[in-house]
Design a protein around this motif. Structure first.
Motif, mmCIF file in Angstrom:
data_model
loop_
_atom_site.group_PDB
_atom_site.id
_atom_site.type_symbol
_atom_site.label_atom_id
_atom_site.label_comp_id
_atom_site.label_asym_id
_atom_site.label_seq_id
_atom_site.Cartn_x
_atom_site.Cartn_y
_atom_site.Cartn_z
ATOM 1 N N ALA A 299 -7.244 -48.930 40.132
ATOM 2 C CA ALA A 299 -6.294 -48.991 39.010
ATOM 3 C C ALA A 299 -6.779 -49.961 37.939
ATOM 4 O O ALA A 299 -6.679 -49.671 36.739
ATOM 5 C CB ALA A 299 -4.921 -49.415 39.521
ATOM 6 N N MET A 300 -7.320 -51.093 38.367
ATOM 7 C CA MET A 300 -7.811 -52.061 37.390
ATOM 8 C C MET A 300 -8.979 -51.487 36.589
ATOM 9 O O MET A 300 -9.053 -51.646 35.367
ATOM 10 C CB MET A 300 -8.243 -53.335 38.109
ATOM 11 C CG MET A 300 -8.373 -54.536 37.226
ATOM 12 S SD MET A 300 -8.504 -56.016 38.213
ATOM 13 C CE MET A 300 -8.182 -57.232 36.969
ATOM 14 N N PHE B 204 -11.128 -56.301 32.261
ATOM 15 C CA PHE B 204 -10.588 -55.595 33.431
ATOM 16 C C PHE B 204 -11.719 -54.914 34.203
ATOM 17 O O PHE B 204 -11.753 -54.951 35.434
ATOM 18 C CB PHE B 204 -9.567 -54.536 32.984
ATOM 19 C CG PHE B 204 -8.139 -55.028 32.940
ATOM 20 C CD1 PHE B 204 -7.802 -56.190 32.274
ATOM 21 C CD2 PHE B 204 -7.130 -54.315 33.560
ATOM 22 C CE1 PHE B 204 -6.495 -56.644 32.220
ATOM 23 C CE2 PHE B 204 -5.812 -54.759 33.521
ATOM 24 C CZ PHE B 204 -5.491 -55.919 32.848
ATOM 25 N N ILE C 116 -15.823 -59.177 46.521
ATOM 26 C CA ILE C 116 -15.059 -59.916 47.541
ATOM 27 C C ILE C 116 -14.641 -58.972 48.662
ATOM 28 O O ILE C 116 -14.680 -59.315 49.840
ATOM 29 C CB ILE C 116 -13.822 -60.586 46.906
ATOM 30 C CG1 ILE C 116 -14.226 -61.543 45.791
ATOM 31 C CG2 ILE C 116 -13.021 -61.328 47.961
ATOM 32 C CD1 ILE C 116 -13.051 -62.150 45.057
ATOM 33 N N THR C 117 -14.252 -57.755 48.275
ATOM 34 C CA THR C 117 -13.848 -56.757 49.266
ATOM 35 C C THR C 117 -15.017 -56.381 50.175
ATOM 36 O O THR C 117 -14.835 -56.202 51.387
ATOM 37 C CB THR C 117 -13.322 -55.505 48.538
ATOM 38 O OG1 THR C 117 -12.277 -55.895 47.661
ATOM 39 C CG2 THR C 117 -12.807 -54.480 49.515
ATOM 40 N N LEU D 3 -13.972 -58.245 41.969
ATOM 41 C CA LEU D 3 -13.036 -58.182 43.100
ATOM 42 C C LEU D 3 -13.598 -57.293 44.203
ATOM 43 O O LEU D 3 -13.385 -57.554 45.394
ATOM 44 C CB LEU D 3 -11.679 -57.653 42.640
ATOM 45 C CG LEU D 3 -10.846 -58.590 41.761
ATOM 46 C CD1 LEU D 3 -9.582 -57.883 41.279
ATOM 47 C CD2 LEU D 3 -10.462 -59.858 42.508
ATOM 48 N N SER E 46 -5.638 -51.224 44.040
ATOM 49 C CA SER E 46 -5.739 -52.341 43.103
ATOM 50 C C SER E 46 -7.010 -52.266 42.269
ATOM 51 O O SER E 46 -6.980 -52.385 41.036
ATOM 52 C CB SER E 46 -5.706 -53.673 43.861
ATOM 53 O OG SER E 46 -4.483 -53.840 44.509
ATOM 54 N N ILE E 47 -8.145 -52.074 42.950
ATOM 55 C CA ILE E 47 -9.430 -52.115 42.235
ATOM 56 C C ILE E 47 -9.616 -50.872 41.363
ATOM 57 O O ILE E 47 -10.035 -50.974 40.207
ATOM 58 C CB ILE E 47 -10.587 -52.292 43.239
ATOM 59 C CG1 ILE E 47 -10.487 -53.676 43.889
ATOM 60 C CG2 ILE E 47 -11.936 -52.121 42.556
ATOM 61 C CD1 ILE E 47 -11.411 -53.890 45.050
ATOM 62 N N VAL F 112 -13.824 -57.618 36.032
ATOM 63 C CA VAL F 112 -13.123 -58.251 37.156
ATOM 64 C C VAL F 112 -12.901 -57.251 38.292
ATOM 65 O O VAL F 112 -12.949 -57.638 39.469
ATOM 66 C CB VAL F 112 -11.806 -58.879 36.675
ATOM 67 C CG1 VAL F 112 -10.989 -59.391 37.845
ATOM 68 C CG2 VAL F 112 -12.086 -60.016 35.708
ATOM 69 N N LEU G 295 -4.383 -50.653 49.894
ATOM 70 C CA LEU G 295 -3.984 -51.627 48.865
ATOM 71 C C LEU G 295 -5.181 -52.081 48.022
ATOM 72 O O LEU G 295 -5.091 -52.195 46.793
ATOM 73 C CB LEU G 295 -3.324 -52.847 49.519
ATOM 74 C CG LEU G 295 -1.848 -52.699 49.875
ATOM 75 C CD1 LEU G 295 -1.383 -53.898 50.699
ATOM 76 C CD2 LEU G 295 -1.009 -52.591 48.615
ATOM 77 N N LEU G 296 -6.305 -52.351 48.687
ATOM 78 C CA LEU G 296 -7.504 -52.769 47.947
ATOM 79 C C LEU G 296 -8.000 -51.647 47.042
ATOM 80 O O LEU G 296 -8.366 -51.875 45.879
ATOM 81 C CB LEU G 296 -8.608 -53.185 48.921
ATOM 82 C CG LEU G 296 -8.360 -54.476 49.704
ATOM 83 C CD1 LEU G 296 -9.409 -54.649 50.802
ATOM 84 C CD2 LEU G 296 -8.378 -55.677 48.783
ATOM 85 N N LEU H 193 -7.631 -48.716 34.255
ATOM 86 C CA LEU H 193 -6.914 -49.323 33.128
ATOM 87 C C LEU H 193 -7.903 -49.892 32.106
ATOM 88 O O LEU H 193 -7.699 -49.777 30.898
ATOM 89 C CB LEU H 193 -5.989 -50.437 33.625
ATOM 90 C CG LEU H 193 -4.581 -50.020 34.034
ATOM 91 C CD1 LEU H 193 -3.848 -51.193 34.661
ATOM 92 C CD2 LEU H 193 -3.801 -49.522 32.825
#
Lengths: 60, 141
Positions: free
Chosen positions: B57-58, B117, B127-128, B124, B54-55, B120, B50-51, B61
């Motif tokens: 893909a962000m 994007f 944080i991971t 993110l 998310s990262i 961030v 999931l991480l 994008l």
């Protein structure tokens, strides 16, 4: 490849990805992760809508 | 019972210090280089995937929206802060710079969203990295 997104769809995608990471990293149990992720998503999207209305009021 | 000798007691700041293990060094490094991989090598499969999705893909994008990737020698303080955010994406940033992508397009209104994007996604990932470290030292299940 170029993608052109609207401001709102960009904000929704941003909210989804950030909420997933916040939910997983800031809570310890799967149940709490899901709950916190949904809470973050609601706050992101709610904040976008509230900020939009505030800007609409300022513009009037 | 008599108290133990003073030479055997630890200073207060070292009593709860985390033990340094191989995983506590490797996991954050791998997590920085490949988003989500720090969780995967610790067998947190669901969280890691999931991480990663998310990262990555962000970040992708952001590139697809013609976002700008900051360089180390930006000069301006805001450029330096942008670089600090971008570098958090680790391997994604390295590949992007190596391929000379991410110049940004001021002709696109959404390019500025793309730049955010990219930044961030890197933040993110920081944080991971911290989360992977906390799992490695046993602070988090």
């Amino acid at each position: 490849m170029t993608i052109t997104l609207s401001h709102f769809s960009s904000a929704i995608l941003f909210s989804i990805f950030a909420s997933v990471v916040f939910g997983i990293t800031q809570r310890n149990t799967p149940r709490d992760m899901v709950r916190y992720g949904l809470y973050c998503f609601a706050m992101f999207v709610g904040g976008v809508i509230v900020a939009g209305w505030v800007m609409w009021l300022i513009r009037r | 019972m008599p108290n133990p000798s003073p030479t055997k007691t630890k200073p207060p700041d070292l009593v709860d210090a985390a033990p340094v293990s191989t995983m506590s060094v490797v996991a954050p490094a791998v997590a920085w280089l490949i988003p989500g991989a720090g969780h995967l090598i610790q067998k947190r499969w669901g969280r890691g995937i999931l991480l990663m999705v998310s990262i990555v893909a962000m970040f992708l994008l952001g590139l697809a929206m013609q976002g700008r990737v900051y360089k180390p020698n930006g000069g301006d303080i805001l450029d330096i802060l942008g670089f600090v955010g971008d570098i958090g994406a680790g391997g994604l940033y390295i590949v992007t710079r190596a391929m000379d992508w991410g110049h940004g397009a001021i002709s696109h209104a959404t390019a500025d969203y793309g730049t955010k994007f990219l930044i961030v996604a890197g933040l993110l990932n920081f944080i991971t990295v911290a989360d992977a470290y906390h799992i490695a030292i046993g602070k988090k299940p």
